[in-house]
Every structure is written in C-alpha cells, then in structure tokens.
Scaffold this motif. Sequence first.
Motif, PDB file in Angstrom:
ATOM      1  N   CYS A 179      -2.099  -1.798  -2.095  1.00 46.36           N
ATOM      2  CA  CYS A 179      -0.678  -2.122  -2.273  1.00 46.36           C
ATOM      3  C   CYS A 179      -0.267  -3.345  -1.456  1.00 46.36           C
ATOM      4  O   CYS A 179      -0.094  -4.434  -1.985  1.00 46.36           O
TER       5      CYS A 179
ATOM      6  N   MET B  57       1.964  -0.968  -8.226  1.00 44.17           N
ATOM      7  CA  MET B  57       2.030  -2.216  -7.451  1.00 44.17           C
ATOM      8  C   MET B  57       1.684  -3.387  -8.348  1.00 44.17           C
ATOM      9  O   MET B  57       2.332  -4.441  -8.287  1.00 44.17           O
TER      10      MET B  57
ATOM     11  N   TYR C 242       3.000   2.951  -1.467  1.00 45.50           N
ATOM     12  CA  TYR C 242       2.229   4.034  -2.084  1.00 45.50           C
ATOM     13  C   TYR C 242       2.954   5.357  -1.865  1.00 45.50           C
ATOM     14  O   TYR C 242       2.933   6.234  -2.714  1.00 45.50           O
TER      15      TYR C 242
END
Length: 159
Positions: free
Chosen positions: A14, A54, A130
């Motif tokens: 991410c 992401m 996340y």
Amino acid sequence: MSKAILFVCLGNICRSPTAEAVLRRLAEQAGLPLTIDSAGTGNWHVGEPPHPPMIKAAKARGYDLSPLRARQINPEDFQRFDRIFVMDDRNLRDVMALRQSHRLSETATWPERLLDLVPELGLTEVPDPYYSGAFDQTISLCETACRRLITDLQGHEAQ
C-alpha cells in the motif's frame, strides 16, 4: 549524480509502492535521475502486486501501481540506497533492528520517517490504508512528502 531512494512499509502493498510511484513521476517531471524502489519489513506479500483497492485509488489519481511487486527489505539495501524512508514508527523500529542485527557500518544508510520531510503537517506517520481504508489520504501524504523530497534533491543538485 543519481541518487537511490527506498520506501519501506509493513507489507509493501500500500504505502511504500504508492510513494515509489509518486516519486518516480515527480522525478521524471523534474528531470532528476533517481533510482527508486520500495520494500516491506515483512515477507507476507513477497512477489504479490499491491493491494487491489490501493491500485484502484492510485489509478484514479494517475499512478500505475500494477507492475510493482512486493519484496522484503534486506541488509544490502542499506548500502544500495542513499535514503531509506519508512512510513511509521513501527517500520522505523523494524528497519533499525534489521540494520543493527547485521552490524552495519556507520556509513550504511540510516532510515528516516517520510513525513519528517514535511513537519508542518504535524504528522509523523502515514496511516496504513490496508486497515483504515484511507487510500486517498495515503496518496496525498505521499505526494506532499515526495514534492518536498524533490525540492530538497534539486537544492542539493544546484550546490
């Protein structure tokens, strides 16, 4: 003179790949020859692409994370990279522990928190999307810090 920059987060799916993609674009726009990579402190996602939400959020902002693959930071990175930026205090502790456990020389690169580049934000950590789902916030924080990094690198190039 080319510089090498490494971004590090927990799983390299991410925050750090986002920072890598952002800096890559900004460096290209600025005409700065940088080597840019990202890594995670953990090995859970090695070889995997970034987290799909992401990728989607980054794509909406014009960044392509899809070619990137997660890897874990290793002791050689402290010699290969001029700057190592971590996303939060846990990453900082983990990267420092890796550095110390391999008894690297004082000349080996020391990790820095990415948001220390922009103290005026009043933040020291890029929150992990996340868990939070704040993917746009991650992109914005990476953009702000990477713009400052480009400015700093251009200043050093002029000297």
